[in-house]
Design an enzyme around this catalytic site. Structure first.
Site, PDB file in Angstrom:
ATOM      1  N   ARG A  25      40.699 139.116  31.535  1.00 40.68           N
ATOM      2  CA  ARG A  25      41.049 138.602  32.876  1.00 40.68           C
ATOM      3  C   ARG A  25      40.095 139.123  33.951  1.00 40.68           C
ATOM      4  NH1 ARG A  25      46.634 136.610  33.281  1.00 40.68           N
ATOM      5  NH2 ARG A  25      46.734 135.301  31.456  1.00 40.68           N
ATOM      6  N   ARG A  29      42.841 137.458  40.024  1.00 42.56           N
ATOM      7  CA  ARG A  29      43.339 137.607  41.403  1.00 42.56           C
ATOM      8  C   ARG A  29      43.094 138.960  42.029  1.00 42.56           C
ATOM      9  NH1 ARG A  29      48.967 135.380  39.495  1.00 42.56           N
ATOM     10  NH2 ARG A  29      48.082 136.427  37.688  1.00 42.56           N
ATOM     11  N   ARG A  38      39.592 129.863  44.086  1.00 41.03           N
ATOM     12  CA  ARG A  38      40.831 129.228  43.630  1.00 41.03           C
ATOM     13  C   ARG A  38      41.438 128.408  44.773  1.00 41.03           C
ATOM     14  NH1 ARG A  38      46.237 130.458  43.571  1.00 41.03           N
ATOM     15  NH2 ARG A  38      47.392 130.422  41.607  1.00 41.03           N
ATOM     16  N   ASP A  75      42.285 128.521  30.091  1.00 39.73           N
ATOM     17  CA  ASP A  75      43.567 129.125  29.730  1.00 39.73           C
ATOM     18  C   ASP A  75      43.966 128.677  28.331  1.00 39.73           C
ATOM     19  OD1 ASP A  75      45.811 130.755  31.250  1.00 39.73           O
ATOM     20  OD2 ASP A  75      46.805 129.345  29.897  1.00 39.73           O
ATOM     21  N   TYR A 152      54.922 129.312  23.616  1.00 38.74           N
ATOM     22  CA  TYR A 152      55.005 128.642  24.922  1.00 38.74           C
ATOM     23  C   TYR A 152      55.429 127.183  24.767  1.00 38.74           C
ATOM     24  CZ  TYR A 152      52.861 132.692  27.120  1.00 38.74           C
ATOM     25  OH  TYR A 152      52.629 133.954  27.593  1.00 38.74           O
TER      26      TYR A 152
END
Ligand code: CP3
Length: 345
Positions: A25, A29, A38, A75, A152
């Site tokens: 990652r 953020r 973003r 992703d 998921y």
């Protein structure tokens, strides 16, 4: 020595005086420049599917820190979307997907051959990156491992214990195994296209491998990854593969051979000393600093970083965190980690 790039040298089994570094990652953020790009893209998925902007956020941590590898910005849930699942992200909560729990829903998925209609912008991002990355930086492509992606797709969201996927495995094995099969085949095609576009290494993220016990771990985490690795190695024998069965604990032993991977990525649930004796004997290992040190910094960050570097210095090692960096991390702590690893270089 087969190549100059340090990551590829470590993946080929070379013990280097200073381990190469990248960070899960690393585009994310915690970086103000990521948040700005973003915002420009509008939302996370629009960023993933915009090749110019996805390449830009991939390059940001390389410019700022000079990591030895760049990981494609995308992703693991784009593949389910390409197979026909609805996918959206709820701010502050995470991903949501339409669920697959019945034979009819499984049948309604698109054929694997159709995934490239959705995923072609990702291959474009890889092409841009292979042109624009500095010559010493390795480009890593990736996908989720079938079990993690299935958790998921079955639950329609992230779950603390992967309960819905475990339940389907017990109540309708045919649908469960059918779904794993489709994801496995889709992943082979998806990663093949990333390699064709210029990815030099690929990584499989099995973030929820740790919740599989006994034979289930072998059958649903390890075997699907081994099938993907075998198919990719048959087509691209020189492309190294990293596997990350997170939470494997003592089951990390023997996984290089069981999966056929060039490198096993370690989470922070095992000590580096233990991994040196029990996992690195099988080949290159990656990891495994606790990500919270990127929030707390200070002497503990420095001493833990040194401990890991020292413990794994007698074999092939790529320095990384044990899991992704979190949004509350301080960018200065990342620099401190890198300086600590490279000290004396
Ligand atoms: O590592 C990188 O920098 C490359 C890009 C990357 C992302 N996700 C970007 C991302 C990679 C390799 C992933 C993998 C991924 N995605 C995994 C496996 C690794 C792991 O963390 O266990 C999983 C389980 C996912 C699914 C996913 N994507 C979740 C659960 C979330 C929400 C949680 C969160 O951090 O918000 C995402 C969103 C996501 N993927 C973000 C990023 C940068 C944050 C999105 C944002 O900008 O709002």
């Amino acid at each position: 020595m087969s190549t100059q790039k340090t990551i590829l040298r470590a993946l080929a089994g070379e013990t280097l005086p200073t381990p190469p570094i990248w960070m899960m990652r690393q585009a994310g953020r915690y970086l103000p420049e990521y948040k700005a790009t973003r915002a420009q893209a509008g939302d996370f998925l629009s960023l993933c599917y915009n090749p110019e902007l996805a390449a830009e956020v991939t390059l940001q941590p390389i410019r700022r820190y000079g990591f030895d590898a760049a990981i494609l910005f995308a992703d693991i849930l784009l593949l389910p979307q390409a197979l026909g699942a609805d996918l959206w992200f709820v701010t502050g909560e995470g991903p949501r997907l339409s669920t697959i729990t019945t034979a009819d829903e499984l049948k309604a998925l698109k054929p694997v051959s159709a995934i490239h209609d959705t995923l072609s912008p990702i291959y474009e991002t890889v092409k841009i990156l292979s042109r624009e990355l500095p010559s010493e930086t390795t480009l890593i492509g990736f996908a989720g491992a079938p079990w993690t992606v299935a958790t998921y797709m079955i639950a329609g969201k992230g779950t603390p214990d992967q309960g819905p996927a475990h339940a389907l495995k017990e109540t309708d094995k045919a649908v469960f195994e059918g779904l794993l099969d489709i994801i496995t085949e889709g992943t082979i095609d998806y990663l093949s296209m990333q390699i064709e576009a210029g990815a030099e290494v690929v990584k499989l993220f099995d973030s929820w491998a740790g919740s599989l016990k006994g034979d289930d771990f072998l059958n649903y985490s390890i075997k699907p990854m081994a099938r993907i690795v075998a198919a990719l190695k048959a087509k691209y024998p020189t492309t190294p593969i990293i596997a990350f069965p997170r939470g494997a604990g003592e089951k990390y032993v023997g996984l290089h051979a069981a999966i056929g991977a060039d490198c096993i990525a370690l989470d922070d649930g095992v000590t580096a000393d233990w991994a040196a004796d029990n996992v690195q004997t099988g080949g290159c290992v990656q990891g495994n600093l606790k990500s919270s040190h990127m929030v707390t910094g200070g002497d503990a960050l420095v001493s833990e970083t040194r401990r890991i570097v020292d413990a794994l210095q007698n074999g092939p090692h790529i320095f990384n965190l044990g899991h992704g960096i979190t949004p509350d991390a301080d960018p200065e702590n990342v620099q401190l980690m890198i300086d600590t690893v490279r000290k004396g270089q």
